[in-house]
Design an enzyme around this catalytic site. Sequence first.
Site, mmCIF file in Angstrom:
data_model
loop_
_atom_site.group_PDB
_atom_site.id
_atom_site.type_symbol
_atom_site.label_atom_id
_atom_site.label_comp_id
_atom_site.label_asym_id
_atom_site.label_seq_id
_atom_site.Cartn_x
_atom_site.Cartn_y
_atom_site.Cartn_z
ATOM 1 N N HIS A 1 48.837 78.761 12.523
ATOM 2 C CA HIS A 1 49.353 79.075 13.858
ATOM 3 C C HIS A 1 48.467 78.438 14.914
ATOM 4 O O HIS A 1 47.276 78.238 14.731
ATOM 5 C CB HIS A 1 49.510 80.582 14.048
ATOM 6 C CG HIS A 1 48.263 81.371 14.285
ATOM 7 N ND1 HIS A 1 47.716 81.531 15.543
ATOM 8 C CD2 HIS A 1 47.477 82.073 13.449
ATOM 9 C CE1 HIS A 1 46.648 82.304 15.457
ATOM 10 N NE2 HIS A 1 46.474 82.643 14.200
ATOM 11 N N ASP B 1 44.394 80.187 8.393
ATOM 12 C CA ASP B 1 44.215 81.105 9.519
ATOM 13 C C ASP B 1 42.735 81.438 9.617
ATOM 14 O O ASP B 1 42.182 82.080 8.723
ATOM 15 C CB ASP B 1 45.044 82.370 9.302
ATOM 16 C CG ASP B 1 45.258 83.145 10.595
ATOM 17 O OD1 ASP B 1 44.583 82.840 11.596
ATOM 18 O OD2 ASP B 1 46.101 84.058 10.608
ATOM 19 N N GLU C 1 52.241 83.470 16.505
ATOM 20 C CA GLU C 1 51.786 84.285 15.369
ATOM 21 C C GLU C 1 51.132 85.557 15.865
ATOM 22 O O GLU C 1 51.292 86.639 15.267
ATOM 23 C CB GLU C 1 50.808 83.481 14.512
ATOM 24 C CG GLU C 1 50.385 84.178 13.211
ATOM 25 C CD GLU C 1 49.131 85.035 13.342
ATOM 26 O OE1 GLU C 1 48.757 85.693 12.348
ATOM 27 O OE2 GLU C 1 48.510 85.056 14.425
ATOM 28 N N GLU C 2 50.380 85.426 16.954
ATOM 29 C CA GLU C 2 49.624 86.572 17.449
ATOM 30 C C GLU C 2 50.514 87.704 17.954
ATOM 31 O O GLU C 2 50.039 88.828 18.137
ATOM 32 C CB GLU C 2 48.675 86.122 18.570
ATOM 33 C CG GLU C 2 47.607 85.125 18.141
ATOM 34 C CD GLU C 2 46.547 85.741 17.250
ATOM 35 O OE1 GLU C 2 46.678 86.939 16.911
ATOM 36 O OE2 GLU C 2 45.594 85.041 16.890
ATOM 37 N N ASP D 1 40.254 81.285 16.036
ATOM 38 C CA ASP D 1 41.562 81.862 15.728
ATOM 39 C C ASP D 1 42.589 81.373 16.728
ATOM 40 O O ASP D 1 42.763 81.985 17.779
ATOM 41 C CB ASP D 1 41.446 83.383 15.738
ATOM 42 C CG ASP D 1 42.698 84.081 15.250
ATOM 43 O OD1 ASP D 1 43.601 83.407 14.736
ATOM 44 O OD2 ASP D 1 42.768 85.316 15.402
ATOM 45 N N HIS E 1 39.734 87.412 19.155
ATOM 46 C CA HIS E 1 40.739 87.724 20.175
ATOM 47 C C HIS E 1 40.134 87.978 21.560
ATOM 48 O O HIS E 1 40.688 88.751 22.353
ATOM 49 C CB HIS E 1 41.578 88.932 19.744
ATOM 50 C CG HIS E 1 42.548 88.622 18.642
ATOM 51 N ND1 HIS E 1 43.537 89.503 18.255
ATOM 52 C CD2 HIS E 1 42.683 87.537 17.838
ATOM 53 C CE1 HIS E 1 44.238 88.971 17.264
ATOM 54 N NE2 HIS E 1 43.729 87.777 16.995
#
Length: 705
Positions: A348, A424, A395-396, A358, A512
Amino acid sequence: MSFRRLLSAAALIGAAVSPAAAQQLPAIPGYSPAGASAQRQLEQAAIAGPMASRANARSAALSKEPHIAGSPAQKRTADYVMAQMKAMGLETELRSYDVWLPHATGVKITRMYRDTVALDLTEPSVSSDPATQLPQYLTVNGSSPAGVGEGDVVFVNFGLIEDYATLDSLGVSVKGKVVLARYGRSFRGIKAREAEKRGAVAVLIYTDPLDDGFVTGDVYPEGPMRPLRGVQRGSVFNGAGDPLTPGYASTPGAPRLKPEETALPKIPVVPISAANAQALLDGVRGTDIPRNWQGGLSLRYHVGPGPVRVKVEVTTDAATAGTKTIHNTLGYLRGSEYPDQYVYIGAHRDSWGPGAADNISGTVSVLEAAHALADMAKKGQRPRRTIVFATWDAEEWGLVGSSEYVEDDSLRLKKGAVAYLNQDVSAQGSQFGGGGSPSMRAMLRDVVKSVPDPKGRGSVYEAWRLVTGTRADTLEPNMGDPGGGSDFAGFYNHFGIPTADWGFGGPAGTYHSAYDTHAWMERFGDPGFLYHAASGRIGAAFALRLANADVLPYDYAEFARTMRRYLAPVERGLTQQGWSTAPVGTLAAAITKLEQAALAFAKARDAALAGAVSKGQRDAANAALLTVERGFARDTGLKSRPWYRTLIYASDVDNGYSSMVFPGVNEAIRYGTQAETAAEIDDLVQRFGRAAAALDTARAALSGT
């Protein structure tokens, strides 16, 4: 040189080498002896292709700004990837979907205690890191609705179902309250679901420093861990794909649910920093905490409720721009012999911030693998099957981009997808880990034996064994199960297409957050970008191994042996319910039958490939092999979640992160009746029987019987 020409050359070379020299080149399941020799040479060329310097440049370009799904910045990442793949000479496709993706437009948290204070929700910038100085996505969880919730604060530990059972025993209710939960041990969407189910009016979630902050190491920018004012964003949608088009693609004209008809949260859900959690917990009193609920903040935790009150206010663009366009990128390296059979390798592309780890690391890994194999194709070394290099959007927000794709291309995937390789967070440290379908694990282990460890500890495989303390020759390092939570879910959990994933990890507390930046990666995650390149090397060799095989090299003997390990927990569950354990014996016999069929097939495959086997025989065998794991995917899916079809693995419905094996059976034990459990076991027994029959069909095709 084409694979066939290289194969012919290898056959001539093989006739001249000594037996001792021949033994130095290990056999490859699914290849003839000469084919294995040629394939080893091709894989070495593929492994040599990825470059750390190029990976660094790609990472810098893709993580230069926050790029949330549905934003113009995220479209710029798609444009960049498309341009890169076109420059490689790949055939490209931009696959776009209009999906439900409301963005937060405002968030305010007001603490009411001795005074009334609006909390500062921003993540402070770092002077040495330009990306942290750019505008951030608001600290609101993805898929949180707009709304206002006000009430006394109740601390619920991790917000697990068992944590609420503890609160019940203490006489504490969260009805009408604002829940404060720690990140970890379950998916944040489960935390939101359980709080809403019990009548909470809002949810606040924070990352405790005991888990990824100063308790575990120095914080950014001095170290890799999360600062006290760092925030973990993330979706709270407990599903996969566009929530308005469940189970089918969000293509033009597709029927769409209304948001209120879905399982999306109905109360505001907001992530906060540990510093803000401390500002709330400092005044919470009421019930004392259970002994194991104390975290790493410098205060004594209490459950509450109150006397601290909180008002949570969230606004979104749902009414005006809730639907947004997302973009998947696809690069095709067409197969020379089987263009309609596909090996996918994907990652992603969207993030909650700059996303260097990420998941720009995964995107870069895919691009490096693509670059290596595209360069080989230009020299005439084209794979026999088509390799698809994918980067997924959104994706998130709940695996949206990849899920829409698999729903859109379901017929092609069911017929011709050989495997899906997922990347990922592929590089944010030096410690290797891998997992996926048990049928793919032996292949992954063999591939990483040929990839050099960037730290000079031999191969990646040797370094993996060293770090994990795997000393006995009869043992292998543990590998993860594909329960869900990343883009393999559409391929594996929905359709039963074999999958594998891998990556390099290490200390990190920027998940994140605004601090998941290229500067963080350069300093702490992967200085020199050697592990980005290593992950790309693995992907290039692995994809090529699958793409060129005469007979698809799945290992269903390891699959069956892995399944046998799951019988004891099923038996314990039946015993705890007071039910008969006799069905476990029937399931054990079916698994043994599959193992026997797998061993017989492997023997016949190796014998056939050592001699003369026709293309028709190989094609018939491969057609049967493609049905083995697909047969474990039930069209009606799990009773708890119909989109999850495979009966081998799923994410735990009450956890979200942990994997549940034999989910149909184990959910029936947990929530159903003895009759329902017996029916689930019988269904699984029948599917193991059909899997064994498919292997028998493949064996018969190769042996001519």
